[in-house]
Design a protein around this motif. Structure first.
Motif, PDB file in Angstrom:
ATOM      1  N   SER A 155     -88.514  -3.244 -51.284  1.00 13.69           N
ATOM      2  CA  SER A 155     -88.441  -4.337 -50.316  1.00 13.69           C
ATOM      3  C   SER A 155     -88.805  -3.888 -48.905  1.00 13.69           C
ATOM      4  O   SER A 155     -89.061  -4.733 -48.037  1.00 13.69           O
ATOM      5  N   ARG A 156     -88.827  -2.590 -48.653  1.00 14.15           N
ATOM      6  CA  ARG A 156     -89.151  -2.112 -47.323  1.00 14.15           C
ATOM      7  C   ARG A 156     -90.653  -1.874 -47.117  1.00 14.15           C
ATOM      8  O   ARG A 156     -91.068  -1.500 -46.015  1.00 14.15           O
ATOM      9  N   LEU A 157     -91.430  -2.052 -48.156  1.00 10.62           N
ATOM     10  CA  LEU A 157     -92.871  -1.824 -48.032  1.00 10.62           C
ATOM     11  C   LEU A 157     -93.532  -2.991 -47.293  1.00 10.62           C
ATOM     12  O   LEU A 157     -92.933  -4.057 -47.098  1.00 10.62           O
ATOM     13  N   ALA A 158     -94.798  -2.778 -46.914  1.00  9.98           N
ATOM     14  CA  ALA A 158     -95.524  -3.782 -46.116  1.00  9.98           C
ATOM     15  C   ALA A 158     -95.673  -5.099 -46.854  1.00  9.98           C
ATOM     16  O   ALA A 158     -95.663  -6.181 -46.249  1.00  9.98           O
ATOM     17  N   GLY A 159     -95.854  -5.043 -48.163  1.00  6.74           N
ATOM     18  CA  GLY A 159     -95.931  -6.252 -48.974  1.00  6.74           C
ATOM     19  C   GLY A 159     -94.888  -6.188 -50.068  1.00  6.74           C
ATOM     20  O   GLY A 159     -94.651  -5.128 -50.661  1.00  6.74           O
ATOM     21  N   HIS A 160     -94.234  -7.318 -50.368  1.00  3.18           N
ATOM     22  CA  HIS A 160     -93.158  -7.312 -51.362  1.00  3.18           C
ATOM     23  C   HIS A 160     -93.074  -8.681 -52.028  1.00  3.18           C
ATOM     24  O   HIS A 160     -93.113  -9.726 -51.364  1.00  3.18           O
ATOM     25  N   VAL A 161     -92.965  -8.663 -53.376  1.00  2.04           N
ATOM     26  CA  VAL A 161     -92.856  -9.893 -54.161  1.00  2.04           C
ATOM     27  C   VAL A 161     -91.814  -9.661 -55.254  1.00  2.04           C
ATOM     28  O   VAL A 161     -91.777  -8.582 -55.870  1.00  2.04           O
ATOM     29  N   GLU A 162     -90.980 -10.653 -55.521  1.00  7.34           N
ATOM     30  CA  GLU A 162     -90.036 -10.620 -56.636  1.00  7.34           C
ATOM     31  C   GLU A 162     -90.195 -11.900 -57.440  1.00  7.34           C
ATOM     32  O   GLU A 162     -90.286 -12.990 -56.883  1.00  7.34           O
ATOM     33  N   ARG A 163     -90.222 -11.738 -58.755  1.00  8.20           N
ATOM     34  CA  ARG A 163     -90.371 -12.893 -59.656  1.00  8.20           C
ATOM     35  C   ARG A 163     -89.466 -12.702 -60.878  1.00  8.20           C
ATOM     36  O   ARG A 163     -89.165 -11.565 -61.280  1.00  8.20           O
ATOM     37  N   GLU A 164     -89.079 -13.814 -61.463  1.00 13.93           N
ATOM     38  CA  GLU A 164     -88.390 -13.803 -62.764  1.00 13.93           C
ATOM     39  C   GLU A 164     -89.409 -14.193 -63.826  1.00 13.93           C
ATOM     40  O   GLU A 164     -90.113 -15.197 -63.687  1.00 13.93           O
ATOM     41  N   VAL A 165     -89.471 -13.377 -64.881  1.00 12.13           N
ATOM     42  CA  VAL A 165     -90.459 -13.589 -65.944  1.00 12.13           C
ATOM     43  C   VAL A 165     -89.712 -13.759 -67.253  1.00 12.13           C
ATOM     44  O   VAL A 165     -88.822 -12.942 -67.586  1.00 12.13           O
ATOM     45  N   ALA A 166     -90.071 -14.803 -67.993  1.00 17.26           N
ATOM     46  CA  ALA A 166     -89.403 -15.091 -69.271  1.00 17.26           C
ATOM     47  C   ALA A 166     -90.021 -14.258 -70.374  1.00 17.26           C
ATOM     48  O   ALA A 166     -90.643 -14.769 -71.311  1.00 17.26           O
ATOM     49  N   ALA A 167     -89.873 -12.937 -70.270  1.00 14.26           N
ATOM     50  CA  ALA A 167     -90.405 -12.026 -71.277  1.00 14.26           C
ATOM     51  C   ALA A 167     -89.651 -10.716 -71.165  1.00 14.26           C
ATOM     52  O   ALA A 167     -89.116 -10.369 -70.106  1.00 14.26           O
ATOM     53  N   PRO A 168     -89.595  -9.942 -72.247  1.00 12.27           N
ATOM     54  CA  PRO A 168     -88.913  -8.652 -72.216  1.00 12.27           C
ATOM     55  C   PRO A 168     -89.613  -7.693 -71.246  1.00 12.27           C
ATOM     56  O   PRO A 168     -90.810  -7.830 -70.971  1.00 12.27           O
ATOM     57  N   PRO A 169     -88.883  -6.698 -70.717  1.00 12.42           N
ATOM     58  CA  PRO A 169     -89.492  -5.757 -69.767  1.00 12.42           C
ATOM     59  C   PRO A 169     -90.717  -5.034 -70.306  1.00 12.42           C
ATOM     60  O   PRO A 169     -91.683  -4.821 -69.566  1.00 12.42           O
TER      61      PRO A 169
END
Length: 507
Positions: A97-111
């Motif tokens: 989260s401290r990097l210049a660009g950051h994205v978080e998403r929830e994905v309906a699939a196993p890791p």
């Protein structure tokens, strides 16, 4: 790099006098005229080399310093880039989260499926990947790096700039250029003494030119005459083609065609058709009828109607040498304001309008243009009324010169072809360097140096995807690129299911 840019600016400024003052390499006659017209400033400018800008030591010093500066800039960067290309992709940092660009998403699939989708998406974008083994139950991580070739493109551009400079310098040292005027029906041999003007490089031995010859059989010229004479297109050139015969030692003569944009390659040089005009053939006889001069003399066109100026020099005349000067008019007419003029560039009514000087044609043996007379040691011949003699000759006519000086006849007006023969060994290396430099410039401007880090953790029935990114330099589209990557991974890992209509009807 600042030094190289400063030297490049100096080189541009140093080249400016070459476009302001006449240059000996282009027109030695214009330089002579300039020196005659500027008795005070001319010698000073000549002493500092402003009439030979591109061959002066100070100009050479600037571009040699530029090459040295570029080499000093590029070589250390090449070593650094070589290490960078061999270096592994760095590990995923702890806090994305401290990097210049950051994205978080929830994905309906196993890791595992999310990581596989991320790996496929980044591979398609030609990113280098790093995936370290993790303990069971720990988040899955993937590091990627792309755009390493951007710096390579930058280095390629600067290296090619050096190649172009060196190739141009070699072209000046090892290349040469010669110009010659060849009347139709005449031949030309590639020998140093046969060129009208010759500009050899510093390392060129003109005695070792590869021998070859060329005969101009015919010059096909077309002028526009299918429009109204008041139109601006009247008399405009439409077609120039020379039919020539080339000969090389040990080979049979070849019939070839030489065009304006179609040069011929012969004897390690290229032959270009640069110009054309008329070379009136005149015969000058003395009072006893002995032929003193019988040659086709090239005249130089001055406008679109081929009103041409020239000089006919008769050194065999005695006791004083004769020099005729004036105009050749392909289609002669008379204007109340301008006098004799040409109204069309083709030979529909050819005529010569000449004056006459007598005396010494070549005072002191000084070189002079074939189109002008040096009248410093000559006096103008006058008619019976004491006015300067004016001679109007149409094709086939003969004029008796006053004072028992003989006669002059205008026989015909063959054309001449202006040929430029050039040898430039640095041309192809310079072209290759320019094309590779363009490729390097495109790479440096289009590629983006980015590092992308992914962490996938299980969350409920799906996964939480975290993406962080870094860019080298200014990259305003980094955040957009990360969001697009997250969308692509989500679509690959958990594609929307298509419902079966039959099962829907049963429900």
């Amino acid at each position: 790099m600042r030094t190289a840019l400063f030297l490049l600016l100096m080189l541009s400024v140093a080249a400016v006098p070459g476009s302001i003052f006449p240059q000996r390499g282009i027109s030695a006659q214009r330089v002579t005229t300039y020196l005659d017209q500027h008795k005070t400033a001319g010698p000073i400018l000549d002493k500092i080399g402003l009439f030979d800008v591109y061959t002066t030591p100070w100009f050479a010093a600037i571009y040699l310093l530029l090459v040295v500066s570029l080499l000093g800039c590029v070589i250390p960067r090449i070593r650094l880039q070589a290490k960078t290309l061999r270096a592994p992709v760095p590990k995923v940092p702890r806090r994305l989260s401290r990097l210049a660009g950051h994205v978080e998403r929830e994905v309906a699939a196993p890791p595992q499926e999310v990581l596989a989708a991320a790996r496929a998406a980044l591979s398609r974008r030609r990113y280098r990947l790093r995936e370290d083994a993790v303990a069971e139950g720990a988040p899955l991580e993937l590091a990627a790096e792309g755009g390493r070739m951007r710096e390579t493109g930058n280095l390629l551009f600067h290296l090619c700039l050096i190649i172009v400079i060196i190739a141009l310098a070699l072209g000046r040292l090892l290349g040469w250029r010669g110009d010659v005027i060849v009347p139709v029906g005449s031949s030309f041999s590639s020998v140093g003494a046969r060129y009208d003007t010759l500009q050899p490089g510093a390392w060129v031995d003109t005695a070792k030119f590869e021998p070859w010859s060329m005969k101009v059989n015919n010059l096909d010229v077309e002028f526009e005459d299918q429009v109204d004479p008041s139109s601006a297109q009247w008399g405009q050139p439409r077609h120039f083609t020379a039919s020539v015969t080339t000969s090389l030692p040990g080979q049979a003569p070849r019939q070839r065609t030489l065009g304006v944009n179609s040069p011929l390659a012969i004897g390690g040089a290229s032959v270009f058709l640069l110009g054309n005009g008329y070379a009136p053939r005149v015969t000058v006889r003395d009072a006893k009828g002995t032929v003193l001069y019988d040659e086709a003399t090239p005249f130089l066109p001055q406008d679109n109607t081929y009103r041409s100026v020239g000089a006919i020099k008769v050194p065999a005349a005695s006791p004083k040498q004769l020099g005729f000067f004036g105009f050749f008019l392909p289609t002669a007419a008379f204007s109340k304001t301008q006098g004799p003029v040409s109204i069309f560039p083709d030979t529909r009514a050819p005529a010569l309008v000449l004056g006459l000087y007598e005396g010494t044609l070549f005072p002191g043996g000084r070189p002079q243009s074939v189109y002008t007379l040096d009248t410093a040691s000559m006096s103008q011949v006058k008619d019976t009324k004491g006015q300067p003699l004016r001679i109007l000759l149409r094709q086939g006519q003969t004029y008796q010169l006053p004072g028992g000086r003989g006669s002059i006849s205008f026989d015909n007006a063959p054309r001449w072809a202006g040929l430029s023969i050039r040898s430039d060994p640095g041309k192809m290396p310079a072209l290759a360097g320019a094309l590779l430099g363009l490729l390097g410039l495109v790479m440096s401007m289009s590629l983006r140096r980015r590092r992308i880090f992914l962490r996938v953790t299980p969350e409920g029935a799906g996964s939480r995807l975290q993406i962080g990114g870094l860019a080298k330099g200014d990259d305003p589209r980094l955040q957009v690129a990360l969001e697009q990557l997250a969308d692509t991974i989500g679509a690959r890992a958990a594609p929307p299911r298509t419902l079966d209509p039959a099962s829907e009807r049963k429900k």
